[in-house]
Design a protein around this motif. Structure first.
Motif, PDB file in Angstrom:
ATOM      1  N   PHE A 169       0.693  -1.121  -0.115  1.00 59.63           N
ATOM      2  CA  PHE A 169       0.087   0.008  -0.176  1.00 59.63           C
ATOM      3  C   PHE A 169       0.757   1.236  -0.046  1.00 59.63           C
ATOM      4  O   PHE A 169       1.941   1.350   0.698  1.00 59.63           O
ATOM      5  CB  PHE A 169      -0.949  -0.286   1.281  1.00 59.63           C
ATOM      6  CG  PHE A 169      -1.841  -1.177   1.299  1.00 59.63           C
ATOM      7  CD1 PHE A 169      -3.108  -1.032   0.877  1.00 59.63           C
ATOM      8  CD2 PHE A 169      -1.484  -2.407   1.680  1.00 59.63           C
ATOM      9  CE1 PHE A 169      -4.202  -1.938   0.830  1.00 59.63           C
ATOM     10  CE2 PHE A 169      -2.513  -3.423   1.843  1.00 59.63           C
ATOM     11  CZ  PHE A 169      -3.551  -3.218   1.384  1.00 59.63           C
ATOM     12  N   HIS A 170       0.431   2.220  -0.695  1.00 62.56           N
ATOM     13  CA  HIS A 170       1.443   3.508  -0.986  1.00 62.56           C
ATOM     14  C   HIS A 170       0.595   4.759  -0.830  1.00 62.56           C
ATOM     15  O   HIS A 170       0.853   5.783  -1.454  1.00 62.56           O
ATOM     16  CB  HIS A 170       1.861   3.627  -2.343  1.00 62.56           C
ATOM     17  CG  HIS A 170       2.806   2.188  -2.590  1.00 62.56           C
ATOM     18  ND1 HIS A 170       3.807   1.838  -1.949  1.00 62.56           N
ATOM     19  CD2 HIS A 170       2.479   1.258  -3.426  1.00 62.56           C
ATOM     20  CE1 HIS A 170       4.431   0.766  -2.685  1.00 62.56           C
ATOM     21  NE2 HIS A 170       3.447   0.388  -3.520  1.00 62.56           N
ATOM     22  N   ARG A 171      -0.547   4.755   0.127  1.00 60.43           N
ATOM     23  CA  ARG A 171      -1.246   5.886   0.420  1.00 60.43           C
ATOM     24  C   ARG A 171      -0.357   6.948   1.173  1.00 60.43           C
ATOM     25  O   ARG A 171       0.459   6.495   2.086  1.00 60.43           O
ATOM     26  CB  ARG A 171      -2.634   5.644   1.201  1.00 60.43           C
ATOM     27  CG  ARG A 171      -3.434   4.756   0.271  1.00 60.43           C
ATOM     28  CD  ARG A 171      -4.891   4.709   0.979  1.00 60.43           C
ATOM     29  NE  ARG A 171      -6.024   4.085   0.151  1.00 60.43           N
ATOM     30  CZ  ARG A 171      -6.649   4.653  -0.800  1.00 60.43           C
ATOM     31  NH1 ARG A 171      -6.392   6.014  -1.056  1.00 60.43           N
ATOM     32  NH2 ARG A 171      -7.385   4.161  -1.645  1.00 60.43           N
ATOM     33  N   PRO A 172      -0.611   8.133   1.223  1.00 56.55           N
ATOM     34  CA  PRO A 172       0.188   8.911   1.827  1.00 56.55           C
ATOM     35  C   PRO A 172       0.099   9.123   3.525  1.00 56.55           C
ATOM     36  O   PRO A 172       1.176   9.118   4.115  1.00 56.55           O
ATOM     37  CB  PRO A 172      -0.303  10.297   1.640  1.00 56.55           C
ATOM     38  CG  PRO A 172      -0.850  10.406   0.048  1.00 56.55           C
ATOM     39  CD  PRO A 172      -1.570   8.858   0.206  1.00 56.55           C
ATOM     40  N   TRP A 173      -0.829   8.523   3.680  1.00 50.42           N
ATOM     41  CA  TRP A 173      -1.063   8.186   5.461  1.00 50.42           C
ATOM     42  C   TRP A 173      -0.783   6.759   5.813  1.00 50.42           C
ATOM     43  O   TRP A 173      -1.024   6.558   6.821  1.00 50.42           O
ATOM     44  CB  TRP A 173      -2.612   8.811   5.714  1.00 50.42           C
ATOM     45  CG  TRP A 173      -3.620   8.002   5.068  1.00 50.42           C
ATOM     46  CD1 TRP A 173      -4.114   8.618   3.816  1.00 50.42           C
ATOM     47  CD2 TRP A 173      -4.231   6.933   5.091  1.00 50.42           C
ATOM     48  NE1 TRP A 173      -4.969   7.804   3.331  1.00 50.42           N
ATOM     49  CE2 TRP A 173      -5.120   6.790   4.484  1.00 50.42           C
ATOM     50  CE3 TRP A 173      -4.470   5.824   6.109  1.00 50.42           C
ATOM     51  CZ2 TRP A 173      -6.063   5.839   4.074  1.00 50.42           C
ATOM     52  CZ3 TRP A 173      -5.174   4.612   6.283  1.00 50.42           C
ATOM     53  CH2 TRP A 173      -5.893   4.722   5.047  1.00 50.42           C
ATOM     54  N   LEU A 174      -0.454   5.892   4.696  1.00 53.33           N
ATOM     55  CA  LEU A 174       0.043   4.639   5.119  1.00 53.33           C
ATOM     56  C   LEU A 174       0.985   4.046   4.354  1.00 53.33           C
ATOM     57  O   LEU A 174       0.931   3.166   3.312  1.00 53.33           O
ATOM     58  CB  LEU A 174      -1.468   3.738   4.985  1.00 53.33           C
ATOM     59  CG  LEU A 174      -1.701   2.257   5.286  1.00 53.33           C
ATOM     60  CD1 LEU A 174      -1.749   2.138   6.933  1.00 53.33           C
ATOM     61  CD2 LEU A 174      -2.854   1.565   4.594  1.00 53.33           C
ATOM     62  N   ARG A 175       1.961   4.754   4.634  1.00 60.23           N
ATOM     63  CA  ARG A 175       3.380   4.268   3.826  1.00 60.23           C
ATOM     64  C   ARG A 175       3.991   2.990   4.222  1.00 60.23           C
ATOM     65  O   ARG A 175       3.783   2.766   5.701  1.00 60.23           O
ATOM     66  CB  ARG A 175       4.346   5.555   3.855  1.00 60.23           C
ATOM     67  CG  ARG A 175       3.642   6.632   3.002  1.00 60.23           C
ATOM     68  CD  ARG A 175       4.725   7.718   2.968  1.00 60.23           C
ATOM     69  NE  ARG A 175       4.391   9.007   2.507  1.00 60.23           N
ATOM     70  CZ  ARG A 175       4.309   9.089   1.315  1.00 60.23           C
ATOM     71  NH1 ARG A 175       4.663   8.465   0.266  1.00 60.23           N
ATOM     72  NH2 ARG A 175       3.907  10.493   0.702  1.00 60.23           N
ATOM     73  N   GLY A 176       4.380   2.398   3.405  1.00 56.46           N
ATOM     74  CA  GLY A 176       5.317   1.145   3.576  1.00 56.46           C
ATOM     75  C   GLY A 176       4.552  -0.038   4.023  1.00 56.46           C
ATOM     76  O   GLY A 176       5.104  -0.940   4.678  1.00 56.46           O
ATOM     77  N   LEU A 177       3.168  -0.204   4.139  1.00 61.80           N
ATOM     78  CA  LEU A 177       2.532  -1.383   4.815  1.00 61.80           C
ATOM     79  C   LEU A 177       2.421  -2.300   3.699  1.00 61.80           C
ATOM     80  O   LEU A 177       2.360  -2.247   2.442  1.00 61.80           O
ATOM     81  CB  LEU A 177       1.052  -0.984   4.685  1.00 61.80           C
ATOM     82  CG  LEU A 177       0.025  -2.225   5.022  1.00 61.80           C
ATOM     83  CD1 LEU A 177       0.356  -2.914   6.523  1.00 61.80           C
ATOM     84  CD2 LEU A 177      -1.325  -1.569   5.333  1.00 61.80           C
ATOM     85  N   PHE A 178       3.224  -3.554   4.025  1.00 57.72           N
ATOM     86  CA  PHE A 178       3.202  -4.642   3.189  1.00 57.72           C
ATOM     87  C   PHE A 178       2.761  -5.953   3.983  1.00 57.72           C
ATOM     88  O   PHE A 178       2.918  -6.226   5.037  1.00 57.72           O
ATOM     89  CB  PHE A 178       4.883  -4.976   2.976  1.00 57.72           C
ATOM     90  CG  PHE A 178       5.050  -6.276   2.240  1.00 57.72           C
ATOM     91  CD1 PHE A 178       4.643  -6.547   0.855  1.00 57.72           C
ATOM     92  CD2 PHE A 178       5.613  -7.109   2.808  1.00 57.72           C
ATOM     93  CE1 PHE A 178       4.810  -7.750   0.437  1.00 57.72           C
ATOM     94  CE2 PHE A 178       6.183  -8.499   2.063  1.00 57.72           C
ATOM     95  CZ  PHE A 178       5.443  -8.392   0.931  1.00 57.72           C
ATOM     96  N   ILE A 179       1.892  -6.575   3.110  1.00 60.79           N
ATOM     97  CA  ILE A 179       1.197  -7.943   3.513  1.00 60.79           C
ATOM     98  C   ILE A 179       1.623  -9.019   2.692  1.00 60.79           C
ATOM     99  O   ILE A 179       1.261  -9.214   1.556  1.00 60.79           O
ATOM    100  CB  ILE A 179      -0.344  -7.943   3.614  1.00 60.79           C
ATOM    101  CG1 ILE A 179      -0.640  -6.587   4.463  1.00 60.79           C
ATOM    102  CG2 ILE A 179      -0.921  -8.981   4.140  1.00 60.79           C
ATOM    103  CD1 ILE A 179      -2.243  -6.445   4.359  1.00 60.79           C
TER     104      ILE A 179
END
Length: 314
Positions: A169-179
Motif C-alpha cells: 500500500f502506498h497511500r500518503p497516510w499509510l506508507r510502507g504497509l506490506f502484507i
C-alpha cells in the motif's frame, strides 16, 4: 478487464489516474465559467487576478487550520491540552489572515452601512467585484488540469500493488504497509456484522483477512493520525481476525478486479516463504485512456468550444 491466469507472477498495480482524469472536464467547465465572468463582469478598478490569488491563499490557510485542529482532536491528547493547542492554532491563523487582509486590502473609497455603523469603508477583500470569483474558478480549474495531466504522463506510485511477494500500500497516510501472502488468511468481499447477527457481505468492497497478531504488530503501527476522515473503514474486524479493504472510490476499479488477481496470487504463493524469481511484466488497473467514444469527445470538446465562443463575443 481480466488478466490471463498464467500471469500470476506479474505485478498488478492500481492507480487513481482515471479518477483524476475523469474530473478534468469538470475543471474545464470551471475554466469556462471563470473566463466568462472574468471577461464580462465589471471589475470596479480592482486587480481581479491578484485578488483571486489572495483569496485562494486565505482559503487554503483557513482549511489548513481546520485540518490541523481536526487532527489534534483525533490525536488522543488530554482535553485541556487539545483546547490550548486549538486556541493557539486559531489565534495564529486569524492573525495571519488579518495581516494579509491589511496588507492587500485597500479602502474602496465608498461608505457602506451595517446596522447602526456608518461611514464604514469596505476593503477590496470584504467587498470584491464579481470578476474576482471568475479568476478563482479559472485558477482552480487550471490547477486541477495541470496536476492531473502531470500525474497522467509522470505517474506516481500505485496506491495498491500486488506481486508474487504480497500486497503493498502506498497511500500518503499509510506508507510502507506490506502484507505477504503467507499472512493472508482469506480473500473475498468485506463482511460486516448485521443487525440480526447474520454477517452482511458488501458487494462493493474487496478485502484480505489477516491474523490479529500480524495486524497489531505490522499494520496498526503504520496507521497515521494524518489519515483522512473515513479511513478507519479500511480496517474491519472479523472474529479474531482483521479485514483490510483493498479498493476505494478514488480508484474507480471494480472489486472483482482486486479479488481475481489477489486470490490467484494468494493460492499460488501462500505456501512460499519468498517471492518468485520469475517476472512477466506489469498489469495496470485504473489508468485513463482515450477510448474513442463520442461521449468522451463531447466531454472534452464542449467546454473548449464554450470558452472559444466566450472569448470571441467578449
Amino acid at each position: 478487464m481480466s488478466e490471463p491466469s498464467a500471469d500470476v507472477s506479474a505485478t498488478v498495480e492500481y492507480t487513481m489516474d482515471k479518477w483524476r482524469m475523469d474530473r478534468v472536464p469538470w475543471a474545464m467547465w470551471a475554466c469556462f465559467v471563470g473566463v466568462a465572468i472574468a471577461l464580462h463582469a465589471e471589475g470596479r478598478g480592482q486587480n481581479g487576478a491578484a485578488l483571486a490569488a489572495v483569496y485562494l491563499a486565505l482559503l487554503g490557510l483557513a482549511f489548513a487550520g481546520y485540518a490541523l485542529t481536526t487532527l489534534i482532536g483525533r490525536s488522543g491528547l488530554p482535553l485541556l491540552l487539545e483546547l490550548l493547542i486549538g486556541a493557539l492554532v486559531l489565534i495564529i491563523v486569524s492573525g495571519v489572515i488579518g495581516a494579509i487582509s491589511l496588507m492587500v486590502g485597500g479602502s474602496s473609497g465608498r461608505s457602506s452601512y451595517v446596522g447602526t455603523m456608518h461611514g464604514l469603508y469596505w476593503s477590496h477583500l470584504v467587498n470584491p467585484s464579481l470578476n474576482v470569483f471568475g479568476w478563482m474558478l479559472l485558477y482552480l480549474g487550471l490547477g486541477w488540469i495541470a496536476f492531473s495531466s502531470y500525474r497522467h504522463f509522470h505517474a506516481d506510485r500505485a496506491v495498491v500493488s500486488m506481486s508474487s511477494a504480497g500486497i503493498r500500500f502506498h497511500r500518503p497516510w499509510l506508507r510502507g504497509l506490506f502484507i505477504p501472502w503467507s499472512e493472508v488468511r482469506g480473500v473475498g468481499h468485506l463482511e460486516m456484522p448485521g443487525i440480526s447477527g447474520v454477517p452482511f457481505v458488501s458487494p462493493y468492497a474487496a478485502a484480505v483477512t489477516v491474523g490479529q497478531d500480524f495486524y497489531e504488530q505490522h499494520v496498526a503501527p503504520k496507521r497515521s493520525f494524518l489519515a483522512p476522515p473515513g479511513s478507519e473503514a479500511m480496517f474491519q474486524p472479523k472474529g479474531d481476525m482483521m479485514q483490510v479493504v483493498l479498493n476505494s472510490a478514488d480508484m474507480m476499479i471494480k472489486p472483482e478486479n482486486f479479488l481475481v488477481p489477489a486470490e490467484a496470487r494468494w493460492k499460488a504463493f501462500r505456501d512460499q516463504s519468498g517471492s518468485s524469481s520469475q517476472h512477466v511484466g506489469t498489469i495496470a488497473y485504473g489508468r485513463w485512456s482515450i477510448d474513442g467514444s463520442r461521449w468522451q469527445a463531447v466531454q472534452f470538446l464542449a467546454p473548449l468550444v464554450g470558452m472559444a465562443l466566450v472569448m470571441l463575443y467578449r
